[in-house]
Motif scaffolding. Structure first.
Motif, short mmCIF file in Angstrom:
data_model
loop_
_atom_site.label_atom_id
_atom_site.label_comp_id
_atom_site.label_asym_id
_atom_site.label_seq_id
_atom_site.Cartn_x
_atom_site.Cartn_y
_atom_site.Cartn_z
N ASP A 51 19.08 23.24 -43.53
CA ASP A 51 18.96 22.18 -42.53
C ASP A 51 20.30 21.59 -42.09
OD1 ASP A 51 16.30 22.53 -43.19
OD2 ASP A 51 15.88 20.40 -43.50
N ASP A 52 20.24 20.89 -40.98
CA ASP A 52 21.27 19.97 -40.46
C ASP A 52 22.47 20.68 -39.83
OD1 ASP A 52 19.57 18.11 -41.55
OD2 ASP A 52 20.98 17.38 -43.06
N HIS A 105 14.81 20.89 -35.93
CA HIS A 105 15.00 19.76 -36.86
C HIS A 105 15.39 18.50 -36.08
CE1 HIS A 105 15.38 18.10 -40.84
NE2 HIS A 105 16.69 18.04 -40.87
N HIS A 109 18.00 13.59 -35.55
CA HIS A 109 17.68 13.41 -36.97
C HIS A 109 17.13 12.03 -37.33
CE1 HIS A 109 18.21 14.09 -41.34
NE2 HIS A 109 18.24 15.36 -41.02
N HIS A 201 21.00 22.65 -47.43
CA HIS A 201 21.70 22.01 -46.30
C HIS A 201 23.06 22.64 -46.06
CE1 HIS A 201 18.75 18.96 -47.49
NE2 HIS A 201 18.79 18.55 -46.23
ZN ZN Z 1 17.94 17.01 -42.16
#
Ligand code: ZN
Length: 233
Positions: A51-52, A105, A109, A201
């Motif tokens: 993620d991210d 995603h 955020h 991540h």
């Molecule tokens: Zn995230």
């Protein structure tokens, strides 16, 4: 206006958002659930999901890891982060071959459960349009709510715009912010198993130091890495 054009205008136009939902799915509305594990399969498989992307260098290391070890992996794109365009040249061929899946995603955020349905859709459409514009991929139906912040309102608002697979996880490497490599390795040992969806991540370089350990874990448990599309389609 076709569906793609409609979705393209959705994020930028408050008028479009106030229209009745053209793409709601009455058959499934109200019944969808967050997903935490892969469906059963004959081979042992794990979905490594990352993620991210707050660290461009971390994103780059993941891309090289996938490429050099013939892995399959899913990125959940936080589209306001510059990492995705900075690494586009190396990322695109793997996206095109299906080795890396891009999923949604959100653009900024936020914790989606605290937003109105309209703003939930706007956040998802922000990342949706980014992925479509730069990678020519329709990321639906897979999304991950930031912080795992999800409720019935989020699930229904997302489903109205075609995001019908809310993906949570069965195990986490705990690496959203910096933690010790030994702790990440410990969490990897319990998180990678047949049917698991592992949350990782691309936010720092500590995770990258654990890559060799994670590869060993995957090999020793005879797991195959899969994207979400591999597992659910
Ligand atoms: Zn995230």
């Amino acid at each position: 206006m076709n569906r793609r054009e409609f979705l393209g205008t959705l994020a930028s136009s408050s008028v479009a958002l106030s229209l009745p939902s053209l793409f709601s799915t009455p058959a499934t509305a109200g019944t969808l659930q967050a997903i935490r594990e892969l469906p059963p399969s004959e081979v042992k498989q794990v979905a490594w999901t990352v993620d991210d992307g707050t660290s461009p260098e971390s994103v780059k290391r993941y891309i090289r890891l996938v490429s050099e070890n013939d892995l399959r992996l899913t990125f959940f794109i936080y589209s306001a982060m510059g990492s995705w365009l900075k690494n586009k040249k190396e990322l695109l061929p793997l996206v095109e071959s299906g080795q890396i899946q891009l999923a949604n995603h959100t653009a900024h955020h936020p914790a989606l459960a605290g937003l109105s349905p309209k703003n939930i859709q706007r956040e998802l459409m922000g990342a949706h349009n980014f992925i479509e514009k730069h990678f020519d991929i329709d990321a639906r139906p897979y999304y991950r709510p930031p912080y795992g912040s999800i409720n019935r309102k989020v699930i229904d608002a997302a489903a109205e715009i075609g995001y019908t697979k809310p993906m949570l996880w069965s195990g986490s490497l705990g690496d959203a912010s910096n933690i010790r490599a030994s702790r990440i390795a410990q969490l990897a040992r319990s998180s990678f198993y047949d049917g698991s969806i592992v949350l990782a991540h691309a936010n720092n370089l500590t995770s990258a130091t654990v890559f060799p350990t994670i590869l060993d874990i995957i090999r020793s448990k005879s797991l195959q890495t899969v994207t979400l599309l591999d597992a659910f389609n």
